[in-house]
Design an enzyme around this catalytic site. Structure first.
Site, PDB file in Angstrom:
ATOM      1  N   CYS A   2       0.852  -1.196   0.000  1.00  0.00           N
ATOM      2  CA  CYS A   2       0.000   0.000   0.000  1.00  0.00           C
ATOM      3  C   CYS A   2       0.880   1.235   0.000  1.00  0.00           C
ATOM      4  O   CYS A   2       1.799   1.354   0.792  1.00  0.00           O
ATOM      5  CB  CYS A   2      -0.874  -0.011   1.240  1.00  0.00           C
ATOM      6  SG  CYS A   2      -1.782   1.516   1.468  1.00  0.00           S
ATOM      7  N   CYS A   5       0.366   5.668   2.876  1.00  0.00           N
ATOM      8  CA  CYS A   5       1.000   6.362   4.002  1.00  0.00           C
ATOM      9  C   CYS A   5       2.418   6.784   3.641  1.00  0.00           C
ATOM     10  O   CYS A   5       3.400   6.330   4.247  1.00  0.00           O
ATOM     11  CB  CYS A   5       0.977   5.477   5.240  1.00  0.00           C
ATOM     12  SG  CYS A   5      -0.678   5.291   5.895  1.00  0.00           S
ATOM     13  N   CYS A  78      -3.174  -2.805   9.066  1.00  0.00           N
ATOM     14  CA  CYS A  78      -2.856  -1.390   8.801  1.00  0.00           C
ATOM     15  C   CYS A  78      -3.064  -0.537  10.060  1.00  0.00           C
ATOM     16  O   CYS A  78      -4.133  -0.581  10.673  1.00  0.00           O
ATOM     17  CB  CYS A  78      -3.741  -0.900   7.657  1.00  0.00           C
ATOM     18  SG  CYS A  78      -3.763   0.881   7.495  1.00  0.00           S
ATOM     19  N   GLN A 202     -17.681  11.114   7.343  1.00  0.00           N
ATOM     20  CA  GLN A 202     -16.244  11.394   7.323  1.00  0.00           C
ATOM     21  C   GLN A 202     -15.454  10.173   7.806  1.00  0.00           C
ATOM     22  O   GLN A 202     -15.949   9.370   8.600  1.00  0.00           O
ATOM     23  CB  GLN A 202     -15.935  12.602   8.205  1.00  0.00           C
ATOM     24  CG  GLN A 202     -16.653  13.885   7.766  1.00  0.00           C
ATOM     25  CD  GLN A 202     -15.935  14.620   6.637  1.00  0.00           C
ATOM     26  OE1 GLN A 202     -14.894  14.189   6.159  1.00  0.00           O
ATOM     27  NE2 GLN A 202     -16.499  15.726   6.198  1.00  0.00           N
ATOM     28  N   TYR A 238     -23.318  20.447  -0.581  1.00  0.00           N
ATOM     29  CA  TYR A 238     -22.565  19.194  -0.433  1.00  0.00           C
ATOM     30  C   TYR A 238     -22.677  18.754   1.035  1.00  0.00           C
ATOM     31  O   TYR A 238     -21.691  18.531   1.727  1.00  0.00           O
ATOM     32  CB  TYR A 238     -21.096  19.354  -0.843  1.00  0.00           C
ATOM     33  CG  TYR A 238     -20.895  19.881  -2.245  1.00  0.00           C
ATOM     34  CD1 TYR A 238     -20.699  19.015  -3.308  1.00  0.00           C
ATOM     35  CD2 TYR A 238     -20.917  21.254  -2.494  1.00  0.00           C
ATOM     36  CE1 TYR A 238     -20.525  19.503  -4.598  1.00  0.00           C
ATOM     37  CE2 TYR A 238     -20.742  21.751  -3.787  1.00  0.00           C
ATOM     38  CZ  TYR A 238     -20.546  20.866  -4.827  1.00  0.00           C
ATOM     39  OH  TYR A 238     -20.359  21.348  -6.091  1.00  0.00           O
ATOM     40  N   GLU A 260     -27.702  18.170  -1.292  1.00  0.00           N
ATOM     41  CA  GLU A 260     -26.850  16.976  -1.375  1.00  0.00           C
ATOM     42  C   GLU A 260     -27.433  16.038  -2.440  1.00  0.00           C
ATOM     43  O   GLU A 260     -28.647  15.889  -2.525  1.00  0.00           O
ATOM     44  CB  GLU A 260     -26.841  16.331   0.034  1.00  0.00           C
ATOM     45  CG  GLU A 260     -26.463  14.902   0.136  1.00  0.00           C
ATOM     46  CD  GLU A 260     -25.032  14.610  -0.270  1.00  0.00           C
ATOM     47  OE1 GLU A 260     -24.107  15.296   0.178  1.00  0.00           O
ATOM     48  OE2 GLU A 260     -24.854  13.652  -1.062  1.00  0.00           O
ATOM     49  N   CYS A 331     -11.104  18.835   1.086  1.00  0.00           N
ATOM     50  CA  CYS A 331     -10.125  17.765   1.356  1.00  0.00           C
ATOM     51  C   CYS A 331      -9.046  17.761   0.278  1.00  0.00           C
ATOM     52  O   CYS A 331      -8.276  16.806   0.185  1.00  0.00           O
ATOM     53  CB  CYS A 331     -10.807  16.408   1.457  1.00  0.00           C
ATOM     54  SG  CYS A 331     -11.711  15.960  -0.014  1.00  0.00           S
TER      55      CYS A 331
HETATM   56  C1  LIG Z   1     -16.756  15.643   1.155  1.00  0.00           C
HETATM   57  S1  LIG Z   1     -18.401  15.049   1.277  1.00  0.00           S
HETATM   58  C2  LIG Z   1     -18.997  16.152   2.500  1.00  0.00           C
HETATM   59  C3  LIG Z   1     -20.242  15.747   3.218  1.00  0.00           C
HETATM   60  C4  LIG Z   1     -20.595  16.549   4.464  1.00  0.00           C
HETATM   61  N1  LIG Z   1     -20.434  17.968   4.320  1.00  0.00           N
HETATM   62  C5  LIG Z   1     -19.848  16.031   5.666  1.00  0.00           C
HETATM   63  O1  LIG Z   1     -19.204  16.793   6.380  1.00  0.00           O
HETATM   64  O2  LIG Z   1     -19.926  14.819   5.931  1.00  0.00           O
HETATM   65  C6  LIG Z   1     -19.091  15.609  -0.215  1.00  0.00           C
HETATM   66  C7  LIG Z   1     -20.586  15.323  -0.363  1.00  0.00           C
HETATM   67  O3  LIG Z   1     -21.017  15.949  -1.581  1.00  0.00           O
HETATM   68  C8  LIG Z   1     -22.005  15.148  -2.189  1.00  0.00           C
HETATM   69  N2  LIG Z   1     -22.052  15.587  -3.599  1.00  0.00           N
HETATM   70  C9  LIG Z   1     -21.242  15.200  -4.618  1.00  0.00           C
HETATM   71  N3  LIG Z   1     -21.540  15.889  -5.738  1.00  0.00           N
HETATM   72  C10 LIG Z   1     -22.546  16.746  -5.410  1.00  0.00           C
HETATM   73  C11 LIG Z   1     -23.267  17.738  -6.142  1.00  0.00           C
HETATM   74  N4  LIG Z   1     -23.012  17.966  -7.431  1.00  0.00           N
HETATM   75  N5  LIG Z   1     -24.213  18.449  -5.493  1.00  0.00           N
HETATM   76  C12 LIG Z   1     -24.500  18.211  -4.180  1.00  0.00           C
HETATM   77  N6  LIG Z   1     -23.842  17.281  -3.438  1.00  0.00           N
HETATM   78  C13 LIG Z   1     -22.880  16.559  -4.041  1.00  0.00           C
HETATM   79  C14 LIG Z   1     -21.529  13.736  -1.913  1.00  0.00           C
HETATM   80  O4  LIG Z   1     -22.600  12.821  -1.997  1.00  0.00           O
HETATM   81  C15 LIG Z   1     -20.966  13.867  -0.489  1.00  0.00           C
HETATM   82  O5  LIG Z   1     -21.963  13.576   0.469  1.00  0.00           O
END
Ligand SMILES: C[S@@+](CC[C@H](N)C(=O)[O-])C[C@H]1O[C@@H](n2cnc3c(N)ncnc32)[C@H](O)[C@@H]1O
EC number: 2.1.1.189
Length: 372
Positions: A2, A5, A78, A202, A238, A260, A331
């Site tokens: 892997c 890391c 891991c 997360q 999102y 979302e 991220c």
């Molecule tokens: C990095 S995660 C963040 C989720 C949340 N904010 C959290 O803290 O857990 C990104 C999220 O965006 C959603 N997503 C991806 N493309 C999207 C879009 N075009 N419009 C709305 N949501 C979207 C994914 O399903 C996912 O749940």
């Protein structure tokens, strides 16, 4: 082997310093930024959500990744996996063996079991998902499940996810519930939520809680400084199951709309809002970029996109919108920087590194944006 890391040989303090300086360099053009102290959690055993590819045979399965020849590499030892999840592999191995559940072989296109996913909550309970090629795999597993669960009573939610196609995806669309529980209890932003198998949560719950708290502090500080109180309306774009949105509501926002694409996450968010009596919070299943169009912007917009960032259109819309502030949690600071390059009306007022993925080069950066 892997290769995730890549920083493992470096002392942890150096790893954090390296990431902080990388983020600072990337985001330097979009300041002037006041950088807050990096937020760190456990260096090892921090992954409370894992997705392991299954290889090998039903007698000797591997849990981890596939090598170049697409053969299984075992990574169950891991060190970044939470020990409560590591402990489960022995029992899961036994279940696979007595069920004669053949791991899927990518080169031969034979077998059933493709992946095992696990999520751990703060009470030590586990959601376990088997990603299978077909219902034949589910049929093999079912007769042995009750005995397995007797030996692992803290596994409270078990599902099989069907991924029939020969594709490099982590899961398919159909979810078959194998236990009475169809949801999984998880505390997010200090609220007892029930998440669903296909909704995003997360990877590092301890650091995620710090991330939501940071957004909450910024909202509270802005309310104090403006003397007009908390924002009337907040969008959480999102949203996942609403970690940021619920935080905004707790900080006093009058109305929170989470947007979302995952209908599973939206259902979990709405169910949690109803269960908590939080009428001010609602979740909508939609594409964030489509949804914002033609709407007047609220005072605060929170965005937390996947690694690819916001895409070409949303930054342009955000640049022109009437919001008073934006919180961008990312991220991937490279796509964060790219999105900010299209948002010249905004600059970073404060930012903070959250070391969500110790030992790896990945990081989470949250930025409070105000008008340039
Ligand atoms: C990095 S995660 C963040 C989720 C949340 N904010 C959290 O803290 O857990 C990104 C999220 O965006 C959603 N997503 C991806 N493309 C999207 C879009 N075009 N419009 C709305 N949501 C979207 C994914 O399903 C996912 O749940």
């Amino acid at each position: 082997m892997c290769l995730s890391c890549t920083l493992i040989q470096q002392p942890y303090a150096q790893q954090v310093e390296l990431k902080r300086s990388q983020a600072q360099t990337l985001l330097e053009p979009y300041g002037p930024t006041a950088w807050l102290e990096p937020f760190t959690g456990p260096e090892q055993g921090y992954r409370t959500r894992i997705k392991m590819v299954v290889g090998g045979t039903y007698r000797r399965p591997t849990f981890g990744i596939l090598d170049r020849e697409r053969r299984g590499v075992d990574l169950r030892e891991c060190g970044v996996i939470h020990p409560e999840l590591t402990r489960m592999f022995g029992l899961i191995h036994s279940l696979i063996r007595i069920s004669k559940l053949a791991p899927y072989s990518v080169p031969e296109r034979t077998g059933e079991l493709k992946q095992v996913h696990m999520t751990l909550n703060e009470a030590g309970q586990i959601m376990l998902r088997f990603v299978m090629r077909s219902r034949a795999g589910v049929k093999a597993l079912r007769p042995n499940l009750a005995g397995f669960l007797e030996r692992a009573p803290h596994i409270v939610t078990v599902t099989a996810n069907l991924l029939p196609d020969h594709v490099a995806l982590a899961e398919g669309e159909e979810e078959i519930h194998l236990t009475g529980e169809t949801t999984f209890p998880l505390t997010i932003s200090r609220l007892p939520l029930r998440v669903r198998p296909q909704g995003f949560v997360q990877t590092n719950q301890a650091v995620a809680e710090g991330l939501y708290a940071q957004a909450g502090e910024w909202i509270a500080a802005a309310s104090r400084d403006s003397h007009v109180g908390p924002p009337e309306t907040v969008w959480d774009l999102y949203a996942g199951v609403g970690g940021f949105g619920f935080t905004a509501a707790q900080a006093g926002a009058g109305h929170v709309i989470g947007v979302e694409t995952s209908s599973e996450a939206v259902a979990a968010g709405n169910a949690a809002a109803a269960a908590q009596g939080m009428a001010a919070v609602e979740f909508i299943a939609a594409d964030a970029t489509q949804w914002v169009r033609e709407k007047p912007a609220p005072e605060l917009i929170i965005v937390n996109p996947p690694r690819r960032g916001l895409g070409p259109d949303l930054p342009v819309w955000l640049n022109e919108c009437e919001a008073e502030s934006i919180i961008y949690s990312s991220c991937n600071p490279t796509t964060l920087a790219r999105d900010l390059a299209a948002m010249s009306n905004w600059s970073i007022e404060q930012a903070r590194l959250f070391d969500m993925f110790p030992q790896t080069p990945h990081m989470e950066v949250i930025a409070l944006l105000s008008r340039s």
